[in-house]
Design a protein around this motif. Structure first.
Motif, short mmCIF file in Angstrom:
data_model
loop_
_atom_site.label_atom_id
_atom_site.label_comp_id
_atom_site.label_asym_id
_atom_site.label_seq_id
_atom_site.Cartn_x
_atom_site.Cartn_y
_atom_site.Cartn_z
N ALA A 295 6.84 -4.31 -12.29
CA ALA A 295 8.24 -3.85 -12.99
C ALA A 295 7.76 -3.04 -14.25
O ALA A 295 8.48 -2.10 -14.51
CB ALA A 295 9.34 -4.81 -12.89
N SER A 296 6.88 -3.86 -15.06
CA SER A 296 6.73 -3.36 -16.11
C SER A 296 6.00 -1.87 -16.19
O SER A 296 6.27 -0.99 -16.92
CB SER A 296 5.67 -4.37 -16.88
N ALA A 320 13.25 -9.98 -16.93
CA ALA A 320 13.98 -11.05 -16.29
C ALA A 320 12.79 -11.77 -15.62
O ALA A 320 13.10 -13.11 -15.29
CB ALA A 320 15.02 -10.48 -15.12
N LEU A 321 12.01 -11.21 -14.93
CA LEU A 321 10.87 -12.03 -14.22
C LEU A 321 9.82 -12.68 -14.88
O LEU A 321 9.22 -13.42 -14.46
CB LEU A 321 10.25 -10.77 -13.21
N ARG A 322 9.42 -12.10 -15.98
CA ARG A 322 8.35 -12.74 -16.90
C ARG A 322 8.83 -13.98 -17.53
O ARG A 322 9.52 -14.13 -18.21
CB ARG A 322 7.91 -11.64 -18.07
N GLU A 323 7.61 -14.97 -17.10
CA GLU A 323 8.14 -16.23 -17.45
C GLU A 323 7.74 -16.47 -19.13
O GLU A 323 6.64 -15.78 -19.38
CB GLU A 323 7.14 -17.34 -16.55
N ASP A 324 8.23 -17.37 -19.69
CA ASP A 324 8.08 -17.63 -21.14
C ASP A 324 6.45 -17.78 -21.75
O ASP A 324 6.01 -17.44 -22.54
CB ASP A 324 8.80 -18.86 -21.74
N ARG A 328 2.35 -12.75 -24.51
CA ARG A 328 1.97 -11.24 -24.57
C ARG A 328 2.72 -10.53 -23.73
O ARG A 328 3.23 -9.24 -24.17
CB ARG A 328 0.47 -11.13 -24.64
N SER A 329 2.74 -10.56 -22.52
CA SER A 329 3.30 -9.73 -21.36
C SER A 329 4.64 -9.65 -21.67
O SER A 329 5.35 -8.65 -21.52
CB SER A 329 2.89 -10.33 -20.07
N LEU A 330 5.56 -10.58 -22.04
CA LEU A 330 6.65 -10.75 -22.37
C LEU A 330 6.87 -9.85 -23.54
O LEU A 330 8.08 -9.06 -23.65
CB LEU A 330 7.36 -12.17 -22.77
N VAL A 369 -0.11 -5.44 -29.11
CA VAL A 369 1.15 -5.90 -29.76
C VAL A 369 1.65 -5.11 -30.84
O VAL A 369 2.62 -4.62 -31.11
CB VAL A 369 1.31 -7.24 -29.46
N VAL A 370 0.73 -5.64 -31.90
CA VAL A 370 0.99 -5.10 -33.17
C VAL A 370 1.23 -3.53 -33.23
O VAL A 370 2.21 -2.95 -34.06
CB VAL A 370 -0.07 -5.49 -34.29
#
Length: 419
Positions: A295-296, A320-324, A328-330, A369-370
């Protein structure tokens, strides 16, 4: 008296343990304390040695809180004799000026299981903390515990597959640290090792990684080439559906970047179809590719094709699908979602997602991410005449200064804020 009451000896016995090295590199002191406790050090002894209360130690071990302050990392390193470089610190006063690495232990019947455990330990830590602090630990593990076995007479293909998987992992960590030339070198080496192991699925997986890295550099033509190489390799034998999904997703990304609308959508459809199958999806060396990742990536494909509504829908699905646990992915998914809201003209929604991003751990060791956070701030900066955006950017700049201070060891040059 504890069964093994000397914390210095206990730490010394863990210096070749992959889980311990990964936890130190990730500065995950809760895991470090749990490992020491499992080796015979009581919580009372650990708390006394580190000069912290038992209640505070339990909070670290149970994941309720994390060590964040540099002074506390130094205090724990000095108290337990954890070498400074393992925690991203300068050489401690008690460390000798030079050390000689221990010779690697000979291979044992459990080597394969140990190799898989090492990969999983590094992979789990990487998902939560980013590759910036883990890179040196993975390279050291490769050099000390894997590389010597490659030249042993009669080495099994398993050793080459291990070396390939870990070398590819090092490549991703280098990429996450902003060192793309180093990442490309690792991917090239990993591809060769996978071929030496005779593992076409692993080689195809690495081709997908190379496609991603090449696309990141702006070369969509070569990114398409590497995705196609991977697809051809995967077709040569049984392969996990998730691998086919990943390869077709990378092909879709490359095609979308070169404005090939129809072919990109067809490749994306093939990715969705592959991931929807229920065939056996197990392979010991491949990183998972799940519906949240698809999805991402789909959101990025649609963004490149100027289909903002579809990009927003996929970005919302990814979050919504990405677990906590996948920190980094979230973060990446939320950045994509915030950008999608901006492109759709919903600045309030973008600010709301941006506020969620401010909670991302400031110690997450990911230059990617930065960089993407800075890009999001720049995009929002075009709308700073809107008061909620202006207020958010002020909070972003404050959080960003703290982040850059904590990540100074992997981001040596200061980066600009949103202003």
């Amino acid at each position: 008296m504890d069964r093994q009451s000397d914390p210095h000896q206990t730490v010394a016995g863990l210096l070749d343990n992959p889980r311990f090295l990964a936890a130190c590199a990730a500065r995950d002191m809760g895991t470090v304390f749990r490992l020491l406790n499992s080796r015979g050090l009581s919580t009372r002894r650990l708390a006394a040695a580190a000069d912290i209360t038992q209640g505070r130690l339990y909070d670290y071990m149970n994941g309720k809180t994390r060590v964040e302050k540099l002074a506390l990392f130094e205090q724990i390193s000095d108290a337990l004799h954890i070498p400074g470089h393992l925690l991203g610190l300068a050489r401690r006063p008690w460390e000798p000026l030079a050390t000689t690495a221990k010779p690697p232990a000979p291979a044992s019947p459990g080597a394969a299981a140990d190799d898989l455990a090492a990969v999983e330990a590094f992979r789990s830590a990487d998902r939560q903390t980013g590759g910036g602090r883990l890179y040196s630990a993975v390279v050291r593990h490769l050099s000390v515990n894997v590389a010597p076995r490659l030249v042993d007479i009669g080495s099994s293909p398993q050793v080459f597959a291990t070396a390939s998987a870990l070398t590819e992992m090092a490549g991703w960590m280098a990429h996450d640290s902003g060192r793309d030339k180093t990442a490309a070198h690792h991917f090239s080496r990993a591809f060769t090792l996978a071929q030496a192991a005779g593992d076409t699925s692993l080689a195809a997986h690495i081709a997908a990684s190379t496609s991603h890295l090449t696309l990141h550099s702006g070369d969509s033509s070569h990114a398409s080439h590497w995705a196609t190489v991977g697809i051809d390799l995967a077709r040569r034998g049984p392969h996990p559906p998730s691998l086919a999904a990943r390869l077709n997703t990378m092909l879709a990304r490359a095609l979308a970047a070169s404005d090939q609308f129809g072919p990109a959508i067809r490749a994306l459809d093939l990715a969705h179809a592959a991931l929807a199958t229920r065939a056996d999806d197990s392979h010991p060396w491949l990183s998972p590719f799940d519906h949240a990742t698809l999805a991402s990536e789909s959101a990025l494909v649609f963004a490149d094709l100027d289909r903002s509504g579809d990009a927003l829908r996929c970005a919302e699905q990814a979050v919504a699908l990405r677990e906590d646990g996948r920190t980094r992915s979230l973060a990446f998914s939320r950045i994509t979602l915030a950008r999608s809201h901006v492109r759709c003209g919903d600045l309030d929604a973008a600010v709301s997602v941006g506020t969620d991003l401010l909670a991302t751990s400031p110690t997450l060791g990911s230059v990617r991410v930065v960089t993407q956070l800075d890009d999001l701030a720049e995009l929002l900066g075009r709308h700073r005449d809107y008061r909620p955006v202006r207020e958010y950017l002020a909070r972003f700049d404050e959080a960003n200064r703290a982040r850059l201070l904590l990540l100074a060891d992997i981001i040596p040059e200061p980066r600009g804020g949103s202003s």
